[in-house]
Design an enzyme around this catalytic site. Structure first.
Site, mmCIF file in Angstrom:
data_model
loop_
_atom_site.group_PDB
_atom_site.id
_atom_site.type_symbol
_atom_site.label_atom_id
_atom_site.label_comp_id
_atom_site.label_asym_id
_atom_site.label_seq_id
_atom_site.Cartn_x
_atom_site.Cartn_y
_atom_site.Cartn_z
ATOM 1 N N TYR A 1 -1.357 -0.859 10.351
ATOM 2 C CA TYR A 1 -1.217 -0.834 9.347
ATOM 3 C C TYR A 1 0.117 -0.867 8.587
ATOM 4 O O TYR A 1 0.237 -1.908 7.327
ATOM 5 C CB TYR A 1 -2.607 -0.132 8.691
ATOM 6 C CG TYR A 1 -3.363 -0.911 6.896
ATOM 7 C CD1 TYR A 1 -3.550 -2.342 6.481
ATOM 8 C CD2 TYR A 1 -2.813 0.517 6.228
ATOM 9 C CE1 TYR A 1 -3.520 -2.169 5.569
ATOM 10 C CE2 TYR A 1 -2.887 -0.104 4.775
ATOM 11 C CZ TYR A 1 -3.596 -0.987 4.939
ATOM 12 O OH TYR A 1 -3.858 -1.132 3.396
ATOM 13 N N SER B 1 0.542 -1.618 -0.259
ATOM 14 C CA SER B 1 0.189 0.031 0.624
ATOM 15 C C SER B 1 1.236 1.687 0.179
ATOM 16 O O SER B 1 2.300 1.196 0.371
ATOM 17 C CB SER B 1 -1.045 0.299 1.399
ATOM 18 O OG SER B 1 -1.537 1.569 1.091
HETATM 19 P P1 NAD Z 1 -11.456 -5.641 0.233
HETATM 20 O O1 NAD Z 1 -11.885 -6.265 1.596
HETATM 21 O O2 NAD Z 1 -12.471 -6.056 -1.342
HETATM 22 O O3 NAD Z 1 -10.923 -7.453 0.123
HETATM 23 C C1 NAD Z 1 -10.011 -7.928 0.705
HETATM 24 C C2 NAD Z 1 -10.939 -9.636 1.263
HETATM 25 O O4 NAD Z 1 -9.432 -9.685 1.908
HETATM 26 C C3 NAD Z 1 -11.736 -9.721 1.160
HETATM 27 O O5 NAD Z 1 -12.244 -10.510 0.376
HETATM 28 C C4 NAD Z 1 -11.704 -10.340 2.576
HETATM 29 O O6 NAD Z 1 -12.328 -11.403 3.304
HETATM 30 C C5 NAD Z 1 -10.171 -10.840 2.662
HETATM 31 N N1 NAD Z 1 -9.075 -11.568 3.406
HETATM 32 C C6 NAD Z 1 -9.015 -10.207 5.064
HETATM 33 N N2 NAD Z 1 -8.443 -11.062 5.707
HETATM 34 C C7 NAD Z 1 -8.305 -12.819 4.877
HETATM 35 C C8 NAD Z 1 -8.049 -13.614 5.738
HETATM 36 N N3 NAD Z 1 -7.274 -13.544 6.875
HETATM 37 N N4 NAD Z 1 -7.548 -14.744 5.042
HETATM 38 C C9 NAD Z 1 -7.812 -14.681 3.785
HETATM 39 N N5 NAD Z 1 -9.229 -13.426 2.908
HETATM 40 C C10 NAD Z 1 -8.672 -12.109 4.042
HETATM 41 O O7 NAD Z 1 -10.309 -5.045 -0.197
HETATM 42 P P2 NAD Z 1 -8.709 -4.581 -1.290
HETATM 43 O O8 NAD Z 1 -9.377 -2.824 -1.511
HETATM 44 O O9 NAD Z 1 -9.558 -5.131 -3.236
HETATM 45 O O10 NAD Z 1 -7.571 -4.244 -0.791
HETATM 46 C C11 NAD Z 1 -7.112 -5.555 -1.299
HETATM 47 C C12 NAD Z 1 -6.251 -5.359 -0.707
HETATM 48 O O11 NAD Z 1 -5.229 -4.036 -1.150
HETATM 49 C C13 NAD Z 1 -5.490 -5.533 0.680
HETATM 50 O O12 NAD Z 1 -3.582 -5.975 1.006
HETATM 51 C C14 NAD Z 1 -5.221 -3.999 0.894
HETATM 52 O O13 NAD Z 1 -4.272 -3.958 2.614
HETATM 53 C C15 NAD Z 1 -4.952 -3.470 -0.432
HETATM 54 N N6 NAD Z 1 -4.830 -2.036 -0.220
HETATM 55 C C16 NAD Z 1 -6.366 -1.477 -0.446
HETATM 56 C C17 NAD Z 1 -6.793 0.423 -0.700
HETATM 57 C C18 NAD Z 1 -8.101 0.294 -1.270
HETATM 58 O O14 NAD Z 1 -7.998 1.832 -0.818
HETATM 59 N N7 NAD Z 1 -8.495 0.061 -1.507
HETATM 60 C C19 NAD Z 1 -5.456 0.349 -0.869
HETATM 61 C C20 NAD Z 1 -4.240 0.470 -0.511
HETATM 62 C C21 NAD Z 1 -3.603 -1.139 -0.261
#
Ligand code: NAD
Length: 259
Positions: free
Chosen positions: A159, A146
């Protein structure tokens, strides 16, 4: 036929958001996918179907990446179903929301819980998948970090620190697991997925999206597909000479607006 067709990818957090978009993009390139998510596989059914509609095989496995036995089970499921593992995308993550200057907002357990999923989870998944990749002589791993881990911003100290540590681990393991396995990272900025939309009230979320459009050089809020494009690049053969690298997929947010 491309050399990537028929490959097998495991995508953690694949039931939603960036993981789901990455799975579909990989499927478009002829890659079979294993979606590993702590959610019930029923909740990944739509993503499974979207991948299959691209002409590949897709399965969903329920797994919590903080549990080592679950990580092993996911790798075994991929081997049993497809006989190989070519790509691992570590996308699953969790967070705690806490003001950065409130040093009592998080306790040790909060840190450990966030680290267990965001750092130990990817480590355990890499450990579970690396033997198959080594035997095949080739594998690609993409860790989703991130901008929080680079800039020291985001939902909480725990985080941001976990995502910074994931970048350190990416570099270290890229060296340690070469030459067979390449490991790279993608740092998304604020992207329009359930990650934040499920946390904030709709009007607050709409304001966040609006400010994302104006506060970065590329005047657009990010979508999951933008990150998926970077994931696909790092996962497939087009990037075969790249390892230990980090791609910022944030519309230039890390550059600031300057001027
Ligand atoms: P999201 O909530 O849509 O998807 C995350 C998924 O991870 C969910 O389906 C959840 O059930 C699964 N998950 C959570 N904990 C878990 C575990 N212990 N074991 C297995 N699965 C698990 O979120 P996203 O936006 O798709 O985020 C995905 C990645 O992107 C993450 O690593 C997040 O830190 C990173 N990220 C997202 C953003 C954003 O703004 N969306 C920004 C920077 C980084």
């Amino acid at each position: 036929m491309s050399t990537d067709q028929g490959k097998v990818a495991i995508i953690t957090g694949g039931a939603s958001g960036l993981g789901a978009a990455s799975a579909v993009r990989l499927a478009e390139r002829g890659v079979n996918v294993v979606l590993a998510d702590r959610k019930d596989p029923g909740e990944a059914a739509e993503v499974v179907e979207a991948c299959r509609s691209k002409g590949v095989e897709a399965i969903a496995v329920q797994a919590d990446v903080s549990r080592d036995e679950d990580c092993t089970r996911v790798a075994q499921a991929a081997i049993e179903r497809f006989g190989r593992i070519d790509i691992l995308v570590n996308c699953a993550a969790t967070t705690r929301f806490a003001a950065h200057d409130d040093l009592h907002a998080l306790d040790a357990q909060d840190f450990l819980d966030v680290y267990a999923v965001n750092l130990v989870g990817p480590y355990q998944m890499i450990r579970a998948c690396a033997p198959a990749m080594k035997v095949q002589g080739r594998g690609a791993i993409v860790n989703i970090s991130s901008t929080a881990g680079v800039l020291g911003i985001g939902s909480s100290v725990a985080y941001a620190a976990s995502k910074g540590a994931l970048l350190t681990m990416t570099k270290l393991l890229a060296r340690a697991l070469a030459p067979e396995i390449r490991i790279n990272a993608v740092c998304p900025g604020f992207m329009d997925t359930p990650w934040l939309s499920e946390h904030f009230a709709p009007d607050r979320y709409a304001a966040l999206l609006e400010s994302a459009k104006t506060s970065r050089p590329i005047k657009e809020a990010g979508t999951a597909d933008y990150v998926a494009d970077a994931v696909v690049f790092l996962a497939l053969e087009g990037s075969r000479y790249i390892t230990g690298e980090t791609i910022m997929s944030d519309g230039g947010h890390h550059l600031g607006l300057g001027g």
